[in-house]
Design an enzyme around this catalytic site. Structure first.
Site, PDB file in Angstrom:
ATOM      1  N   SER A 106       0.832  -1.200   0.000  1.00 57.00           N
ATOM      2  CA  SER A 106       0.000   0.000   0.000  1.00 57.00           C
ATOM      3  C   SER A 106       0.877   1.265   0.000  1.00 57.00           C
ATOM      4  O   SER A 106       1.622   1.472  -0.946  1.00 57.00           O
ATOM      5  CB  SER A 106      -0.969  -0.058   1.185  1.00 57.00           C
ATOM      6  OG  SER A 106      -1.914   0.963   1.115  1.00 57.00           O
ATOM      7  N   ASP A 156     -10.219  -3.914  -5.091  1.00 60.90           N
ATOM      8  CA  ASP A 156      -9.542  -2.943  -4.214  1.00 60.90           C
ATOM      9  C   ASP A 156     -10.106  -1.542  -4.475  1.00 60.90           C
ATOM     10  O   ASP A 156      -9.946  -1.006  -5.568  1.00 60.90           O
ATOM     11  CB  ASP A 156      -8.025  -2.976  -4.504  1.00 60.90           C
ATOM     12  CG  ASP A 156      -7.227  -2.182  -3.490  1.00 60.90           C
ATOM     13  OD1 ASP A 156      -7.796  -1.265  -2.859  1.00 60.90           O
ATOM     14  OD2 ASP A 156      -6.033  -2.471  -3.333  1.00 60.90           O
ATOM     15  N   HIS A 187      -8.279  -4.587  -0.669  1.00 60.99           N
ATOM     16  CA  HIS A 187      -6.994  -3.949  -0.347  1.00 60.99           C
ATOM     17  C   HIS A 187      -6.122  -4.812   0.576  1.00 60.99           C
ATOM     18  O   HIS A 187      -4.918  -4.626   0.638  1.00 60.99           O
ATOM     19  CB  HIS A 187      -7.248  -2.574   0.271  1.00 60.99           C
ATOM     20  CG  HIS A 187      -6.059  -1.663   0.226  1.00 60.99           C
ATOM     21  ND1 HIS A 187      -5.478  -1.255  -0.963  1.00 60.99           N
ATOM     22  CD2 HIS A 187      -5.326  -1.085   1.209  1.00 60.99           C
ATOM     23  CE1 HIS A 187      -4.443  -0.469  -0.702  1.00 60.99           C
ATOM     24  NE2 HIS A 187      -4.325  -0.350   0.610  1.00 60.99           N
TER      25      HIS A 187
END
Ligand code: MLT
Length: 208
Positions: A106, A156, A187
């Site tokens: 991320s 996501d 995610h």
């Protein structure tokens, strides 16, 4: 703004020449990815810094103005600072700076992508879990010696699949050997991500 190139970090020595640079997501810290790193490669050294930017108390690697809207000037500065930290850590701990592979999740994947684009000498490879295009550089770097795995989730809502595809195209255009793996996920990381990354690392990139 001047920032020091030292980071709070963990370093775990390994028994092979490879070093994994572990870059956590928003709200994480230097401990988060150590066990993932060890799962991905049982012999690599692990270098795991904590992002210095605080967003409501949550560590990150660079500032953002809103979700998905990055402070590009800060991102550039933080990218150079992180690259300098990795070079300094190689000297301090005695690992080979030419055999560093980033593993980012991320926000950590986004700064790893920024390292590839702005300081390509820092990384021999990168595993980018749930990454976006962090910035588009004025000039593309030469990434012909660099291997990259992007692991994206098709549900996501943050690092959307189109973003992963844009990043894949950008890095391919720069010459990287690029694998884009899309799984049925959101995610969060899944077991499939870990399995794919582990076999990619074992087979796709030879640093020994
Ligand atoms: C970022 O800010 O880097 C991305 O939005 C991912 C995240 O939420 O950290």
């Amino acid at each position: 703004m001047k920032t020091s190139s030292d980071f709070v970090h963990e370093f775990v020595p390994g028994t092979s020449g490879r070093t994994l640079l572990l870059l956590h997501g928003t709200g994480g810290n230097e401990h988060d990815l150590l066990s993932l790193g060890r799962t991905l490669d049982s012999t690599a050294s692990l270098l795991s810094p904590r992002g210095k930017v605080l967003e409501n108390g949550m560590p990150r690697f660079f500032r953002r103005l809103a979700e998905g809207v990055f402070d590009v000037e800060d991102l550039k500065e933080r990218t150079h600072e992180l690259a300098d930290f990795v070079a300094g850590a190689a000297q301090k701990y005695g690992f080979d700076p030419a055999k560093v592979v980033a593993v980012g999740y991320s926000n950590g994947a986004n700064i790893a992508a920024s390292l590839l684009l702005l300081r390509p000498e820092t990384l021999r490879g990168a595993i980018l879990f749930r990454a976006m295009v962090p910035l588009v550089p004025d000039q593309l770097p030469h990434l012909s010696k660099v291997s990259v795995l992007i692991a994206a989730g098709n549900h996501d809502p943050i690092a959307r699949i189109e973003e992963a595809q844009r990043l894949a195209t950008l890095l391919r255009d720069a010459g990287a050997e690029l694998t884009l793996h899309i799984s049925n996920a959101d995610h969060g990381l899944t077991g499939e991500d870990v399995d794919v990354a582990k076999s990619w690392l074992a087979g796709g990139i030879n640093l020994q």
